[in-house]
Write an enzyme that holds these catalytic residues in place. Structure first.
Site, PDB file in Angstrom:
ATOM      1  N   GLY A 270      -5.289  -4.540   6.982  1.00 57.47           N
ATOM      2  CA  GLY A 270      -6.422  -3.628   7.059  1.00 57.47           C
ATOM      3  C   GLY A 270      -7.397  -3.914   8.172  1.00 57.47           C
ATOM      4  O   GLY A 270      -7.897  -2.995   8.828  1.00 57.47           O
TER       5      GLY A 270
ATOM      6  N   THR B 262       0.842  -1.185   0.000  1.00 54.08           N
ATOM      7  CA  THR B 262       0.000   0.000   0.000  1.00 54.08           C
ATOM      8  C   THR B 262       0.883   1.243   0.000  1.00 54.08           C
ATOM      9  O   THR B 262       1.954   1.249   0.594  1.00 54.08           O
ATOM     10  CB  THR B 262      -0.879  -0.015   1.263  1.00 54.08           C
ATOM     11  OG1 THR B 262      -1.783  -1.104   1.182  1.00 54.08           O
ATOM     12  CG2 THR B 262      -1.654   1.281   1.418  1.00 54.08           C
TER      13      THR B 262
END
Length: 320
Positions: free
Chosen positions: A244, A191
């Protein structure tokens, strides 16, 4: 106080013996993106424009898990997501489920600027992209050979794969979410995110990702959720990376700001508490800047691709 910037390319179990042909392209991209951010801030561009600019460049690099390098879902498709937030106004925009948009972060900014909403996803987000005339590509543009192989391995392990994982030689150890550390020994892709404060004291943050390898179609991670993977107010700007589900549960980005706002902690103290005390070890990293121009790059994983600089001439690029 002057401008400051920090960016990341993902956190995780990054092997210290990472081959140079895997490490160097990522380091080079971080260095180039840092220089782009420095140049923009030095010419008095706004923090909001700078974080968008930097994240766009990171999305265009296939070595990171965003935009061009996004990992694949269980169906072999990409579902990209991104979020951007202006700290002084708390205006923000987020998108999920994108399959054709070249730069999701720019679409998130358009959601913020051109709609009465904060978050658009899937078909609605794609329709909005077409209406706004943003650059799109056929879905095959985003599907790389490396990510096809990563999906194959994850399916063989019957598991979801987090960013930057090393191989597990025998029995694969899964956590309660059936997320496993499993790979071919590559560092995988991470990410991306950027935070900045400009010379006028404006704060902003931007984050973009392709999610998890072999994630269920429709899964939404922390990146587009305000207060989880992305948050900014008039005290700080935060962009998180890692697992996440853990980041969402701990409301990582908002908690950093809340500890500063309600407990009077410094940015360094707040980030350290959230990363070391509020989230499981090996799950999270973040970059953050404060209204005072402080920069923090904190992680509880083996490493995090990261870079930062400030107006005083300090700069740093690191992994471990």
């Amino acid at each position: 106080m002057g401008w400051a910037i920090a960016l990341h390319g993902g956190a995780g179990d990054i092997p210290r013996n990472l081959p140079s042909d895997r490490r160097q392209p990522r380091e080079d991209t971080l260095r180039r993106c840092l220089e782009i951010g420095i140049a923009a801030l030095s010419t008095h561009q706004s923090a909001l424009d700078v974080v968008e600019l930097v994240v766009r460049e990171l999305e265009n690099c296939p070595n990171f898990n965003a935009g061009r390098g996004s990992v694949l879902t269980s169906d072999g498709t990409v579902e990209m997501e991104a979020c951007i937030m202006d700290g002084n106004t708390k205006k923000c925009g987020a998108v999920s489920g994108l399959t054709t948009v070249v730069n999701p972060i720019s679409l998130a900014k358009l959601v913020m600027e051109k709609t009465p909403h904060i978050y658009l996803a899937f078909d609605g987000a794609e329709a909005f992209a077409r209406a706004q005339g943003v650059p799109t590509k056929d879905y095959n543009h985003f599907i790389t050979t490396e990510n096809i192989e990563r999906l194959k391995q994850a399916k063989e392990a019957n598991a979801v794969q987090v960013d930057y994982t090393q191989p597990v030689p025998t029995q694969l150890a899964k956590d309660k979410d059936n997320v496993v550390a499993f790979s071919d020994g590559d560092s995988q892709t991470g990410t991306v995110g950027c935070v900045a404060i400009d010379s006028l004291g404006n704060l902003a943050t931007a984050t973009s990702t392709g999610g998890l390898v072999n994630k269920m179609v429709g899964r939404i991670g922390d990146t587009p959720i305000i207060g989880a993977g992305t948050y900014a107010n008039n005290m700080c700007a935060v962009s998180a990376t890692g697992k996440g589900e853990s980041i969402i549960r701990a409301t990582v980005a908002r908690d950093v700001a809340a500890l500063m706002e309600y407990k009077g902690l410094s940015l360094k103290e707040a980030a350290a508490f959230v990363v070391e005390e509020s989230t499981p070890k090996g799950t999270v990293g973040l970059v953050a800047v404060s209204a005072r121009g402080e920069v923090v790059m904190e992680f509880n994983t083996t490493g995090m691709f990261r870079a930062c600089a400030n107006e005083d001439g300090f700069s740093e690029i690191g992994i471990w």
